[in-house]
Design a protein around this motif. Structure first.
Motif, PDB file in Angstrom:
ATOM      1  N   GLN A  19       0.826  -1.202   0.000  1.00 28.59           N
ATOM      2  CA  GLN A  19       0.000   0.000   0.000  1.00 28.59           C
ATOM      3  C   GLN A  19       0.868   1.263   0.000  1.00 28.59           C
ATOM      4  N   PRO A  20       0.410   2.362  -0.596  1.00 32.95           N
ATOM      5  CA  PRO A  20       1.183   3.604  -0.623  1.00 32.95           C
ATOM      6  C   PRO A  20       1.602   4.095   0.761  1.00 32.95           C
ATOM      7  N   VAL A  21       0.734   3.948   1.761  1.00 35.77           N
ATOM      8  CA  VAL A  21       1.119   4.424   3.099  1.00 35.77           C
ATOM      9  C   VAL A  21       2.313   3.636   3.624  1.00 35.77           C
ATOM     10  N   ALA A  22       2.375   2.330   3.344  1.00 36.90           N
ATOM     11  CA  ALA A  22       3.501   1.518   3.795  1.00 36.90           C
ATOM     12  C   ALA A  22       4.759   1.859   3.006  1.00 36.90           C
ATOM     13  N   ARG A  23       4.620   2.011   1.702  1.00 36.65           N
ATOM     14  CA  ARG A  23       5.785   2.321   0.874  1.00 36.65           C
ATOM     15  C   ARG A  23       6.383   3.681   1.231  1.00 36.65           C
ATOM     16  N   LEU A  24       5.538   4.626   1.606  1.00 36.83           N
ATOM     17  CA  LEU A  24       6.013   5.978   1.881  1.00 36.83           C
ATOM     18  C   LEU A  24       6.245   6.247   3.358  1.00 36.83           C
ATOM     19  N   GLY A  25       6.034   5.249   4.195  1.00 36.35           N
ATOM     20  CA  GLY A  25       6.259   5.418   5.626  1.00 36.35           C
ATOM     21  C   GLY A  25       5.315   6.420   6.253  1.00 36.35           C
ATOM     22  N   ALA A  26       4.093   6.498   5.758  1.00 35.45           N
ATOM     23  CA  ALA A  26       3.106   7.471   6.233  1.00 35.45           C
ATOM     24  C   ALA A  26       2.182   6.826   7.259  1.00 35.45           C
ATOM     25  N   PRO A  27       1.545   7.647   8.102  1.00 37.25           N
ATOM     26  CA  PRO A  27       0.561   7.096   9.043  1.00 37.25           C
ATOM     27  C   PRO A  27      -0.653   6.570   8.288  1.00 37.25           C
ATOM     28  N   PRO A  28      -1.371   5.603   8.868  1.00 37.23           N
ATOM     29  CA  PRO A  28      -2.508   4.984   8.168  1.00 37.23           C
ATOM     30  C   PRO A  28      -3.562   5.979   7.695  1.00 37.23           C
ATOM     31  N   GLN A  29      -3.731   7.084   8.439  1.00 41.06           N
ATOM     32  CA  GLN A  29      -4.777   8.049   8.088  1.00 41.06           C
ATOM     33  C   GLN A  29      -4.311   9.097   7.081  1.00 41.06           C
ATOM     34  N   ALA A  30      -3.107   8.970   6.532  1.00 39.49           N
ATOM     35  CA  ALA A  30      -2.567   9.991   5.626  1.00 39.49           C
ATOM     36  C   ALA A  30      -3.462  10.141   4.397  1.00 39.49           C
ATOM     37  N   GLY A  31      -3.658  11.394   3.978  1.00 37.09           N
ATOM     38  CA  GLY A  31      -4.469  11.670   2.804  1.00 37.09           C
ATOM     39  C   GLY A  31      -3.639  11.706   1.542  1.00 37.09           C
ATOM     40  N   ALA A  32      -4.319  11.894   0.419  1.00 39.43           N
ATOM     41  CA  ALA A  32      -3.645  11.868  -0.883  1.00 39.43           C
ATOM     42  C   ALA A  32      -2.599  12.979  -0.996  1.00 39.43           C
ATOM     43  N   ARG A  33      -2.873  14.163  -0.432  1.00 32.76           N
ATOM     44  CA  ARG A  33      -1.925  15.278  -0.543  1.00 32.76           C
ATOM     45  C   ARG A  33      -0.630  14.977   0.217  1.00 32.76           C
ATOM     46  N   ASP A  34      -0.780  14.438   1.420  1.00 30.47           N
ATOM     47  CA  ASP A  34       0.394  14.074   2.217  1.00 30.47           C
ATOM     48  C   ASP A  34       1.220  13.009   1.493  1.00 30.47           C
ATOM     49  N   LEU A  35       0.534  12.015   0.929  1.00 26.87           N
ATOM     50  CA  LEU A  35       1.239  10.954   0.225  1.00 26.87           C
ATOM     51  C   LEU A  35       1.953  11.487  -1.015  1.00 26.87           C
ATOM     52  N   ALA A  36       1.305  12.395  -1.727  1.00 27.76           N
ATOM     53  CA  ALA A  36       1.928  12.979  -2.914  1.00 27.76           C
ATOM     54  C   ALA A  36       3.178  13.771  -2.542  1.00 27.76           C
ATOM     55  N   GLU A  37       3.119  14.511  -1.430  1.00 29.87           N
ATOM     56  CA  GLU A  37       4.289  15.283  -0.988  1.00 29.87           C
ATOM     57  C   GLU A  37       5.442  14.346  -0.609  1.00 29.87           C
ATOM     58  N   ARG A  38       5.121  13.292   0.112  1.00 41.16           N
ATOM     59  CA  ARG A  38       6.164  12.329   0.494  1.00 41.16           C
ATOM     60  C   ARG A  38       6.767  11.663  -0.739  1.00 41.16           C
ATOM     61  N   ALA A  39       5.914  11.298  -1.701  1.00 38.12           N
ATOM     62  CA  ALA A  39       6.410  10.665  -2.920  1.00 38.12           C
ATOM     63  C   ALA A  39       7.292  11.623  -3.711  1.00 38.12           C
ATOM     64  N   GLY A  40       6.917  12.897  -3.765  1.00 38.15           N
ATOM     65  CA  GLY A  40       7.707  13.892  -4.476  1.00 38.15           C
ATOM     66  C   GLY A  40       9.075  14.086  -3.848  1.00 38.15           C
ATOM     67  N   GLU A  41       9.106  14.146  -2.515  1.00 37.70           N
ATOM     68  CA  GLU A  41      10.393  14.299  -1.817  1.00 37.70           C
ATOM     69  C   GLU A  41      11.293  13.091  -2.066  1.00 37.70           C
ATOM     70  N   ALA A  42      10.697  11.892  -2.001  1.00 36.48           N
ATOM     71  CA  ALA A  42      11.487  10.683  -2.253  1.00 36.48           C
ATOM     72  C   ALA A  42      12.012  10.673  -3.679  1.00 36.48           C
ATOM     73  N   ALA A  43      11.178  11.078  -4.644  1.00 35.44           N
ATOM     74  CA  ALA A  43      11.609  11.096  -6.045  1.00 35.44           C
ATOM     75  C   ALA A  43      12.793  12.046  -6.238  1.00 35.44           C
ATOM     76  N   ARG A  44      12.777  13.191  -5.569  1.00 32.32           N
ATOM     77  CA  ARG A  44      13.886  14.139  -5.708  1.00 32.32           C
ATOM     78  C   ARG A  44      15.185  13.539  -5.161  1.00 32.32           C
ATOM     79  N   ARG A  45      15.100  12.842  -4.021  1.00 26.62           N
ATOM     80  CA  ARG A  45      16.311  12.231  -3.447  1.00 26.62           C
ATOM     81  C   ARG A  45      16.882  11.180  -4.394  1.00 26.62           C
ATOM     82  N   TRP A  46      16.019  10.339  -4.937  1.00 29.79           N
ATOM     83  CA  TRP A  46      16.500   9.241  -5.769  1.00 29.79           C
ATOM     84  C   TRP A  46      16.905   9.726  -7.156  1.00 29.79           C
ATOM     85  N   ARG A  47      16.365  10.881  -7.594  1.00 25.46           N
ATOM     86  CA  ARG A  47      16.787  11.433  -8.880  1.00 25.46           C
ATOM     87  C   ARG A  47      18.233  11.912  -8.787  1.00 25.46           C
ATOM     88  N   VAL A  48      18.609  12.466  -7.639  1.00 25.60           N
ATOM     89  CA  VAL A  48      19.998  12.888  -7.424  1.00 25.60           C
ATOM     90  C   VAL A  48      20.922  11.672  -7.436  1.00 25.60           C
TER      91      VAL A  48
END
Length: 494
Positions: free
Chosen positions: A433-462
């Motif tokens: 599940q996206p919450v598990a992959r992104l290390g987010a709390p179970p109640q995290a919404g789509a905006r929080d998940l998108a922000e976490r995914a964006g931050e992770a993408a920037r780290r791995w792009r470097v």
């Protein structure tokens, strides 16, 4: 259709593969043989994952199956015995079913599963019996079904032409290949398992075990450790790495003895351990001496022969050394033997690589079945099915994820500590599940998940821009980056 927040991408791939299988069945509806063969593949999607246990003759297949199941079901003999495929699966009551090459079945209800009965059935010729199905209430079979094949290049294969390769491609989702030490015939066989394009696209279903690790280095007390060093060397072999995810040592005989250690055996071993050290050392000089010596009278030769058959000389050394140290009860000795056998490492690898990621493997088997049907029965109008198969193969990112995960788990790939932990999580090691992959709390919404995914993408792009990484590591980093981008796209779209 479910959203990415509700279900992981692996489930989506399996669903698409299943739909393609159904369309292929419809396409071949006027060909009963092909349609029926595909139908059996569809039915298997609701059954436990199927793992073929194969290897050359006398590589220890039956012994290791018993160790994995935790019961003596598969007959073990000093000579080649297994002539037909034997399926060991979970069932509420013991039962044996004989399948003939012509499709007939004969049920043989039994009160208990006697290895001698199974041995007699396994000696039937493959042109008389297609396979045996052994059902057992053993908990070790609840998560995975085991398929024992005749040995690679065995007499049964030579006489009937029904190869272990054909059975594996047709019957199994995953492969546990056993060998004393990899040789050319082993490598050639494993290459053959991965010749079809689906298999080449997804080399994610094979574990190689040095299954008689107690025989390395002359069978002394350091044999299993020596086998571990041999396994590490083969693990880094470039050729094996293309289709084997783990190379592990295991003493199948010691694991079988430990998992099925009975109270009477424990008592006999305890009596032997109580002997004076010099007498015990002399008794253990060779297998012949241990089995046929007139002394000690406290454990008669027949019992010693059975102990030797069950544990081998290496296992006897291990058990008697532990008991001589004192303070070892039946349960503790059992656990110690299992630890020394390293069966736990193999079970963990099977769980991580196969059971935990079984939907990716099921999708692989499903698409492999479609590919085999289209290749074996080409006909006008199959281009649409071929195109859909090509599309799924080119977009099956889940297989890339599993390949990178297995590389990290087995030691074939390495990343800096903090990146490795994040890579495993982003690739779905702790949940799809996206919450598990992104290390987010179970109640995290789509905006929080998108922000976490964006931050992770920037780290791995470097990290992906680092030119000093070798090809395998660059591909691993790009796989993690694509996982981040898929998570980002899924949650921005909600």
């Amino acid at each position: 259709m479910t959203t990415a927040h509700d279900t992981g991408p692996t489930t989506a791939l399996l669903s698409q593969a299943r739909e393609l299988l159904l369309r292929t069945m419809t396409f071949y509806r006027d060909d009963p043989r092909t349609a029926g063969w595909l139908r059996t593949r569809l039915e298997r999607l609701s059954e436990p994952l199927r793992m073929a246990v194969t290897g050359r003759v006398k590589s220890g297949k039956s012994t290791l199956i018993n160790a994995l199941v935790g019961a003596e079901l598969a007959p073990t003999d000093p000579e080649e015995r297994t002539q037909v495929n034997t399926v060991f699966r979970y069932g509420p009551e013991p039962r044996i079913t004989v399948h003939t090459p012509h499709g007939a079945q004969r049920n043989m209800p039994v009160d208990e599963l006697d290895p001698a009965t199974i041995r007699d059935l396994q000696r039937w010729r493959p042109d008389e019996v297609a396979r045996l199905v052994i059902e057992s209430p053993s908990p070790g079979l609840q998560a995975i079904t085991l398929i024992e094949t005749p040995g690679v290049a065995s007499t049964a294969v030579k006489e009937t032409g029904r190869s272990a390769l054909a059975q594996i491609l047709s019957e199994a989702d995953s492969v546990l290949y056993l060998t004393r030490q990899p040789q050319q015939i082993d490598v050639q066989f494993l290459e053959s398992v991965h010749e079809l394009r689906v298999a080449r696209r997804a080399p994610i279903n094979t574990i190689l075990a040095l299954s008689r690790a107690d025989e390395v280095a002359g069978g002394d007390h350091e044999s299993v450790e020596a086998a571990g060093r041999v396994a590490n060397a083969y693990r880094d072999d470039p050729k094996l790495r293309t289709f084997v995810q783990y190379v592990l040592p295991v003493s199948g005989l010691l694991a079988q003895g430990g998992s099925t250690l009975g109270q009477s055996e424990f008592e006999a071993l305890s009596r032997l351990a109580a002997l004076p050290r010099e007498q015990l050392d002399e008794l253990l000089l060779s297998a012949d001496r241990f089995a046929s010596s007139a002394t000690p009278e406290s454990v008669e030769p027949g019992t010693r022969r059975e102990l030797l058959r069950r544990f081998g000389l290496f296992g006897l050394h291990s058990a008697l050394t532990a008991l001589a140290a004192g303070g070892i009860d039946h349960g503790r000795l059992r656990r110690q033997l299992l630890t020394e056998s390293r069966i736990g490492e193999l079970q963990e690898a099977v769980h991580l690589q196969f059971v935990e990621r079984q939907e990716a493997l099921r999708a692989r088997s499903t698409l492999l079945a479609v590919d085999m049907a289209l290749r074996a029965n080409p006909r006008s109008g199959d281009r649409q099915l071929q195109g859909e198969l090509d599309r799924l193969l080119s977009n099956a990112h889940e297989w890339d994820e599993l390949r990178v995960l297995s590389g990290l788990w087995s030691g074939q790939l390495s990343l800096p500590g903090r990146f490795r932990e994040e890579a495993e999580r982003l690739l779905g090691a702790h949940g799809d599940q996206p919450v598990a992959r992104l290390g987010a709390p179970p109640q995290a919404g789509a905006r929080d998940l998108a922000e976490r995914a964006g931050e992770a993408a920037r780290r791995w792009r470097v990290l992906a821009a680092d030119p000093l990484r070798d090809r395998d590591h660059r591909e691993a980093v790009w796989t993690v980056l694509r996982s981040c981008e898929r998570l980002l796209a899924a949650n921005i779209g909600q």
